[in-house]
Design a protein around this motif. Structure first.
Motif, PDB file in Angstrom:
ATOM      1  N   LEU A   2       0.795  -1.214   0.000  1.00  0.00           N
ATOM      2  CA  LEU A   2       0.000   0.000   0.000  1.00  0.00           C
ATOM      3  C   LEU A   2       0.834   1.274   0.000  1.00  0.00           C
ATOM      4  CD1 LEU A   2      -2.870  -0.872   2.491  1.00  0.00           C
ATOM      5  CD2 LEU A   2      -3.055  -0.599   0.037  1.00  0.00           C
ATOM      6  N   GLU A   3       2.139   1.157   0.188  1.00  0.00           N
ATOM      7  CA  GLU A   3       2.977   2.343   0.232  1.00  0.00           C
ATOM      8  C   GLU A   3       2.878   3.097  -1.084  1.00  0.00           C
ATOM      9  OE1 GLU A   3       4.525   3.520   2.856  1.00  0.00           O
ATOM     10  OE2 GLU A   3       3.891   1.803   4.017  1.00  0.00           O
ATOM     11  N   GLY A   4       2.285   4.276  -1.039  1.00  0.00           N
ATOM     12  CA  GLY A   4       2.173   5.101  -2.225  1.00  0.00           C
ATOM     13  C   GLY A   4       1.232   4.556  -3.282  1.00  0.00           C
ATOM     14  N   SER A   5       0.502   3.523  -2.966  1.00  0.00           N
ATOM     15  CA  SER A   5      -0.388   2.893  -3.927  1.00  0.00           C
ATOM     16  C   SER A   5      -1.829   3.272  -3.633  1.00  0.00           C
ATOM     17  CB  SER A   5      -0.227   1.368  -3.852  1.00  0.00           C
ATOM     18  OG  SER A   5      -1.215   0.743  -4.643  1.00  0.00           O
ATOM     19  N   SER A   6      -2.603   3.421  -4.683  1.00  0.00           N
ATOM     20  CA  SER A   6      -4.022   3.678  -4.503  1.00  0.00           C
ATOM     21  C   SER A   6      -4.841   2.532  -5.077  1.00  0.00           C
ATOM     22  CB  SER A   6      -4.400   5.004  -5.155  1.00  0.00           C
ATOM     23  OG  SER A   6      -4.146   4.938  -6.541  1.00  0.00           O
ATOM     24  N   SER A   7      -4.244   1.362  -5.218  1.00  0.00           N
ATOM     25  CA  SER A   7      -4.938   0.239  -5.848  1.00  0.00           C
ATOM     26  C   SER A   7      -5.960  -0.413  -4.921  1.00  0.00           C
ATOM     27  CB  SER A   7      -3.942  -0.794  -6.351  1.00  0.00           C
ATOM     28  OG  SER A   7      -3.192  -1.305  -5.277  1.00  0.00           O
ATOM     29  N   ILE A   8      -5.846  -0.255  -3.629  1.00  0.00           N
ATOM     30  CA  ILE A   8      -6.826  -0.807  -2.700  1.00  0.00           C
ATOM     31  C   ILE A   8      -7.782   0.314  -2.334  1.00  0.00           C
ATOM     32  CG2 ILE A   8      -7.211  -1.827  -0.432  1.00  0.00           C
ATOM     33  CD1 ILE A   8      -4.511  -3.193  -0.732  1.00  0.00           C
ATOM     34  N   VAL A   9      -9.060   0.113  -2.636  1.00  0.00           N
ATOM     35  CA  VAL A   9     -10.047   1.152  -2.396  1.00  0.00           C
ATOM     36  C   VAL A   9     -11.065   0.765  -1.336  1.00  0.00           C
ATOM     37  CG1 VAL A   9      -9.804   2.180  -4.679  1.00  0.00           C
ATOM     38  CG2 VAL A   9     -11.470   0.359  -4.310  1.00  0.00           C
ATOM     39  N   LEU A  10     -11.056  -0.509  -0.924  1.00  0.00           N
ATOM     40  CA  LEU A  10     -12.032  -1.006   0.040  1.00  0.00           C
ATOM     41  C   LEU A  10     -11.491  -2.301   0.641  1.00  0.00           C
ATOM     42  CD1 LEU A  10     -15.174  -0.848   0.966  1.00  0.00           C
ATOM     43  CD2 LEU A  10     -15.469  -2.598  -0.759  1.00  0.00           C
ATOM     44  N   VAL A  11     -11.703  -2.483   1.943  1.00  0.00           N
ATOM     45  CA  VAL A  11     -11.328  -3.726   2.619  1.00  0.00           C
ATOM     46  C   VAL A  11     -12.586  -4.321   3.235  1.00  0.00           C
ATOM     47  CG1 VAL A  11      -9.997  -4.743   4.519  1.00  0.00           C
ATOM     48  CG2 VAL A  11      -8.986  -2.933   3.116  1.00  0.00           C
ATOM     49  N   MET A  12     -12.757  -5.627   3.084  1.00  0.00           N
ATOM     50  CA  MET A  12     -13.849  -6.331   3.756  1.00  0.00           C
ATOM     51  C   MET A  12     -13.233  -7.439   4.591  1.00  0.00           C
ATOM     52  SD  MET A  12     -17.217  -8.116   2.226  1.00  0.00           S
ATOM     53  CE  MET A  12     -18.445  -8.813   3.321  1.00  0.00           C
ATOM     54  N   THR A  13     -13.643  -7.510   5.863  1.00  0.00           N
ATOM     55  CA  THR A  13     -13.097  -8.525   6.747  1.00  0.00           C
ATOM     56  C   THR A  13     -14.160  -9.023   7.710  1.00  0.00           C
ATOM     57  OG1 THR A  13     -11.333  -9.046   8.332  1.00  0.00           O
ATOM     58  CG2 THR A  13     -12.240  -6.831   8.432  1.00  0.00           C
ATOM     59  N   ASP A  14     -14.052 -10.274   8.051  1.00  0.00           N
ATOM     60  CA  ASP A  14     -14.903 -10.840   9.091  1.00  0.00           C
ATOM     61  C   ASP A  14     -14.299 -10.448  10.431  1.00  0.00           C
ATOM     62  OD1 ASP A  14     -16.232 -12.718  10.934  1.00  0.00           O
ATOM     63  OD2 ASP A  14     -16.915 -13.683   9.104  1.00  0.00           O
ATOM     64  N   ILE A  15     -15.121 -10.203  11.408  1.00  0.00           N
ATOM     65  CA  ILE A  15     -14.611  -9.859  12.732  1.00  0.00           C
ATOM     66  C   ILE A  15     -13.929 -11.065  13.375  1.00  0.00           C
ATOM     67  CG2 ILE A  15     -15.270  -9.184  15.075  1.00  0.00           C
ATOM     68  CD1 ILE A  15     -17.391  -7.401  13.821  1.00  0.00           C
TER      69      ILE A  15
END
Length: 79
Positions: A2-15
């Motif tokens: 993610l350093e300097g990257s904008s390729s991840i726009v959303l994260v989904m995770t189970d608690i």
């Protein structure tokens, strides 16, 4: 990655995840480093008080429908 990257726009995770870090702790780490990155948290076992989730993130209770997931994802990708 993610350093300097904008390729991840959303994260989904189970608690509930195996190991020492659950999904809520993962989300908190994400919010500390990337405060505007939306996180969709999901669980069938517990809920989360509203104050623990930033306004740009969302809790989706299991079992969710594909339509509910689609609406949650679209909300953040079109914002």
């Amino acid at each position: 990655m993610l350093e300097g990257s904008s390729s991840i726009v959303l994260v989904m995770t189970d608690i509930c995840m195996p190991g020492r870090m659950d999904g809520l702790k993962l989300a908190q780490v994400i919010w500390l480093r990337w405060p505007l990155l939306p996180v969709i948290l999901t669980s069938g076992n517990r809920s989360i008080p509203d104050g623990m989730i930033p306004p740009h993130s969302f809790f989706l209770r299991k079992p969710w429908t594909l339509d509910a997931l689609h609406q949650a994802v679209r909300k953040y990708l079109t914002a």
